[in-house]
Design a protein around this motif. Structure first.
Motif, PDB file in Angstrom:
ATOM      1  N   LEU A  40       0.842  -1.207   0.000  1.00 58.17           N
ATOM      2  CA  LEU A  40       0.000   0.000   0.000  1.00 58.17           C
ATOM      3  C   LEU A  40       0.875   1.254   0.000  1.00 58.17           C
ATOM      4  O   LEU A  40       0.845   2.087   0.898  1.00 58.17           O
ATOM      5  N   ILE A  41       1.643   1.379  -1.043  1.00 56.90           N
ATOM      6  CA  ILE A  41       2.712   2.369  -1.176  1.00 56.90           C
ATOM      7  C   ILE A  41       2.196   3.798  -1.238  1.00 56.90           C
ATOM      8  O   ILE A  41       1.251   4.107  -1.954  1.00 56.90           O
ATOM      9  N   LEU A  42       2.862   4.665  -0.485  1.00 56.08           N
ATOM     10  CA  LEU A  42       2.717   6.114  -0.608  1.00 56.08           C
ATOM     11  C   LEU A  42       4.055   6.618  -1.134  1.00 56.08           C
ATOM     12  O   LEU A  42       5.097   6.396  -0.521  1.00 56.08           O
ATOM     13  N   ARG A  43       4.021   7.266  -2.281  1.00 58.74           N
ATOM     14  CA  ARG A  43       5.235   7.781  -2.909  1.00 58.74           C
ATOM     15  C   ARG A  43       5.176   9.303  -2.892  1.00 58.74           C
ATOM     16  O   ARG A  43       4.177   9.887  -3.317  1.00 58.74           O
ATOM     17  N   ILE A  44       6.234   9.925  -2.387  1.00 58.31           N
ATOM     18  CA  ILE A  44       6.277  11.388  -2.316  1.00 58.31           C
ATOM     19  C   ILE A  44       7.552  11.877  -2.984  1.00 58.31           C
ATOM     20  O   ILE A  44       8.649  11.397  -2.683  1.00 58.31           O
ATOM     21  N   GLN A  45       7.374  12.838  -3.866  1.00 58.38           N
ATOM     22  CA  GLN A  45       8.508  13.450  -4.555  1.00 58.38           C
ATOM     23  C   GLN A  45       8.568  14.922  -4.194  1.00 58.38           C
ATOM     24  O   GLN A  45       7.539  15.598  -4.093  1.00 58.38           O
ATOM     25  N   CYS A  46       9.786  15.402  -3.975  1.00 59.56           N
ATOM     26  CA  CYS A  46      10.022  16.826  -3.735  1.00 59.56           C
ATOM     27  C   CYS A  46      11.096  17.277  -4.716  1.00 59.56           C
ATOM     28  O   CYS A  46      12.279  17.018  -4.507  1.00 59.56           O
ATOM     29  N   PRO A  47      10.698  17.921  -5.811  1.00 57.50           N
ATOM     30  CA  PRO A  47      11.659  18.291  -6.845  1.00 57.50           C
ATOM     31  C   PRO A  47      12.693  19.323  -6.397  1.00 57.50           C
ATOM     32  O   PRO A  47      13.771  19.405  -6.958  1.00 57.50           O
ATOM     33  N   ASN A  48      12.378  20.089  -5.343  1.00 58.63           N
ATOM     34  CA  ASN A  48      13.279  21.164  -4.920  1.00 58.63           C
ATOM     35  C   ASN A  48      13.970  20.896  -3.593  1.00 58.63           C
ATOM     36  O   ASN A  48      14.508  21.814  -2.989  1.00 58.63           O
ATOM     37  N   GLY A  49      13.937  19.676  -3.112  1.00 54.33           N
ATOM     38  CA  GLY A  49      14.561  19.430  -1.823  1.00 54.33           C
ATOM     39  C   GLY A  49      14.325  18.022  -1.321  1.00 54.33           C
ATOM     40  O   GLY A  49      14.082  17.106  -2.087  1.00 54.33           O
ATOM     41  N   VAL A  50      14.348  17.909  -0.005  1.00 50.55           N
ATOM     42  CA  VAL A  50      14.275  16.615   0.660  1.00 50.55           C
ATOM     43  C   VAL A  50      12.893  16.417   1.272  1.00 50.55           C
ATOM     44  O   VAL A  50      12.306  17.348   1.819  1.00 50.55           O
ATOM     45  N   VAL A  51      12.385  15.201   1.203  1.00 53.37           N
ATOM     46  CA  VAL A  51      11.130  14.839   1.855  1.00 53.37           C
ATOM     47  C   VAL A  51      11.436  14.542   3.322  1.00 53.37           C
ATOM     48  O   VAL A  51      12.385  13.826   3.633  1.00 53.37           O
ATOM     49  N   CYS A  52      10.635  15.087   4.217  1.00 51.82           N
ATOM     50  CA  CYS A  52      10.807  14.854   5.655  1.00 51.82           C
ATOM     51  C   CYS A  52       9.943  13.662   6.078  1.00 51.82           C
ATOM     52  O   CYS A  52       8.729  13.813   6.268  1.00 51.82           O
ATOM     53  N   PRO A  53      10.542  12.470   6.220  1.00 49.87           N
ATOM     54  CA  PRO A  53       9.754  11.278   6.549  1.00 49.87           C
ATOM     55  C   PRO A  53       8.994  11.395   7.863  1.00 49.87           C
ATOM     56  O   PRO A  53       7.858  10.929   7.970  1.00 49.87           O
ATOM     57  N   HIS A  54       9.590  12.015   8.873  1.00 45.86           N
ATOM     58  CA  HIS A  54       8.943  12.123  10.182  1.00 45.86           C
ATOM     59  C   HIS A  54       7.633  12.907  10.097  1.00 45.86           C
ATOM     60  O   HIS A  54       6.648  12.546  10.743  1.00 45.86           O
ATOM     61  N   SER A  55       7.611  13.955   9.298  1.00 45.84           N
ATOM     62  CA  SER A  55       6.394  14.759   9.151  1.00 45.84           C
ATOM     63  C   SER A  55       5.288  13.970   8.457  1.00 45.84           C
ATOM     64  O   SER A  55       4.119  14.073   8.833  1.00 45.84           O
ATOM     65  N   ILE A  56       5.661  13.179   7.473  1.00 46.13           N
ATOM     66  CA  ILE A  56       4.676  12.370   6.744  1.00 46.13           C
ATOM     67  C   ILE A  56       4.127  11.268   7.652  1.00 46.13           C
ATOM     68  O   ILE A  56       2.919  11.039   7.707  1.00 46.13           O
ATOM     69  N   ILE A  57       5.007  10.602   8.370  1.00 42.41           N
ATOM     70  CA  ILE A  57       4.576   9.542   9.290  1.00 42.41           C
ATOM     71  C   ILE A  57       3.639  10.120  10.351  1.00 42.41           C
ATOM     72  O   ILE A  57       2.604   9.528  10.674  1.00 42.41           O
ATOM     73  N   LYS A  58       3.973  11.290  10.872  1.00 39.96           N
ATOM     74  CA  LYS A  58       3.123  11.944  11.879  1.00 39.96           C
ATOM     75  C   LYS A  58       1.761  12.302  11.292  1.00 39.96           C
ATOM     76  O   LYS A  58       0.729  12.095  11.942  1.00 39.96           O
ATOM     77  N   LEU A  59       1.725  12.812  10.070  1.00 45.10           N
ATOM     78  CA  LEU A  59       0.470  13.166   9.424  1.00 45.10           C
ATOM     79  C   LEU A  59      -0.426  11.934   9.290  1.00 45.10           C
ATOM     80  O   LEU A  59      -1.626  11.990   9.571  1.00 45.10           O
ATOM     81  N   LEU A  60       0.156  10.807   8.899  1.00 49.41           N
ATOM     82  CA  LEU A  60      -0.633   9.586   8.797  1.00 49.41           C
ATOM     83  C   LEU A  60      -1.105   9.115  10.172  1.00 49.41           C
ATOM     84  O   LEU A  60      -2.260   8.700  10.321  1.00 49.41           O
ATOM     85  N   LEU A  61      -0.238   9.197  11.178  1.00 50.15           N
ATOM     86  CA  LEU A  61      -0.624   8.783  12.533  1.00 50.15           C
ATOM     87  C   LEU A  61      -1.802   9.603  13.054  1.00 50.15           C
ATOM     88  O   LEU A  61      -2.728   9.059  13.659  1.00 50.15           O
ATOM     89  N   VAL A  62      -1.768  10.904  12.841  1.00 50.38           N
ATOM     90  CA  VAL A  62      -2.848  11.791  13.275  1.00 50.38           C
ATOM     91  C   VAL A  62      -4.173  11.381  12.627  1.00 50.38           C
ATOM     92  O   VAL A  62      -5.238  11.539  13.211  1.00 50.38           O
ATOM     93  N   ASN A  63      -4.092  10.808  11.427  1.00 48.66           N
ATOM     94  CA  ASN A  63      -5.282  10.371  10.707  1.00 48.66           C
ATOM     95  C   ASN A  63      -5.641   8.908  10.973  1.00 48.66           C
ATOM     96  O   ASN A  63      -6.525   8.358  10.328  1.00 48.66           O
ATOM     97  N   GLY A  64      -4.911   8.273  11.898  1.00 46.13           N
ATOM     98  CA  GLY A  64      -5.241   6.906  12.285  1.00 46.13           C
ATOM     99  C   GLY A  64      -4.592   5.817  11.455  1.00 46.13           C
ATOM    100  O   GLY A  64      -5.031   4.670  11.481  1.00 46.13           O
ATOM    101  N   PHE A  65      -3.537   6.169  10.722  1.00 49.46           N
ATOM    102  CA  PHE A  65      -2.858   5.206   9.865  1.00 49.46           C
ATOM    103  C   PHE A  65      -1.393   5.066  10.267  1.00 49.46           C
ATOM    104  O   PHE A  65      -0.858   5.898  11.000  1.00 49.46           O
ATOM    105  N   GLU A  66      -0.770   4.021   9.752  1.00 47.34           N
ATOM    106  CA  GLU A  66       0.649   3.778  10.003  1.00 47.34           C
ATOM    107  C   GLU A  66       1.420   3.925   8.698  1.00 47.34           C
ATOM    108  O   GLU A  66       0.893   3.658   7.613  1.00 47.34           O
ATOM    109  N   ALA A  67       2.681   4.320   8.838  1.00 49.98           N
ATOM    110  CA  ALA A  67       3.560   4.416   7.681  1.00 49.98           C
ATOM    111  C   ALA A  67       4.991   4.199   8.139  1.00 49.98           C
ATOM    112  O   ALA A  67       5.350   4.558   9.266  1.00 49.98           O
TER     113      ALA A  67
END
Length: 84
Positions: A40-67
């Motif tokens: 159940l892949i979530l793919r994130i691209q940031c053409p101008n920099g680095v993706v912050c994994p901790h922020s994405i994981i936290k966003l999913l956790l707040v919504n009741g999901f795991e990543a």
């Protein structure tokens, strides 16, 4: 940069909601789900920099999901044939 996450988001409506929130909170990110993949892949691209994994994981956790970040298994060809 591209970051790939394994998630437990299994439904299209949930995936759309998460992608919408990612785009609202991180305007430079381009996000999409592959719900056909066994992870159940979530793919994130940031053409101008680095993706912050901790922020994405936290966003999913707040919504009741795991990543979790999927490791990059890529090995340059030269390292495959190098002797120790």
């Amino acid at each position: 940069m591209v970051e790939v996450f394994k998630t437990n988001v299994a439904h299209g409506d949930d995936a759309k909601n998460i992608v919408d929130q990612i785009h609202q909170n991180f305007s430079e990110y381009q996000a999409n789900f592959d719900l056909e993949d066994c992870d159940l892949i979530l793919r994130i691209q940031c053409p101008n920099g680095v993706v912050c994994p901790h922020s994405i994981i936290k966003l999913l956790l707040v919504n009741g999901f795991e990543a979790s970040v999927l490791p990059d298994d890529f090995q340059p060809l030269a390292t495959l044939f190098t002797r120790p």
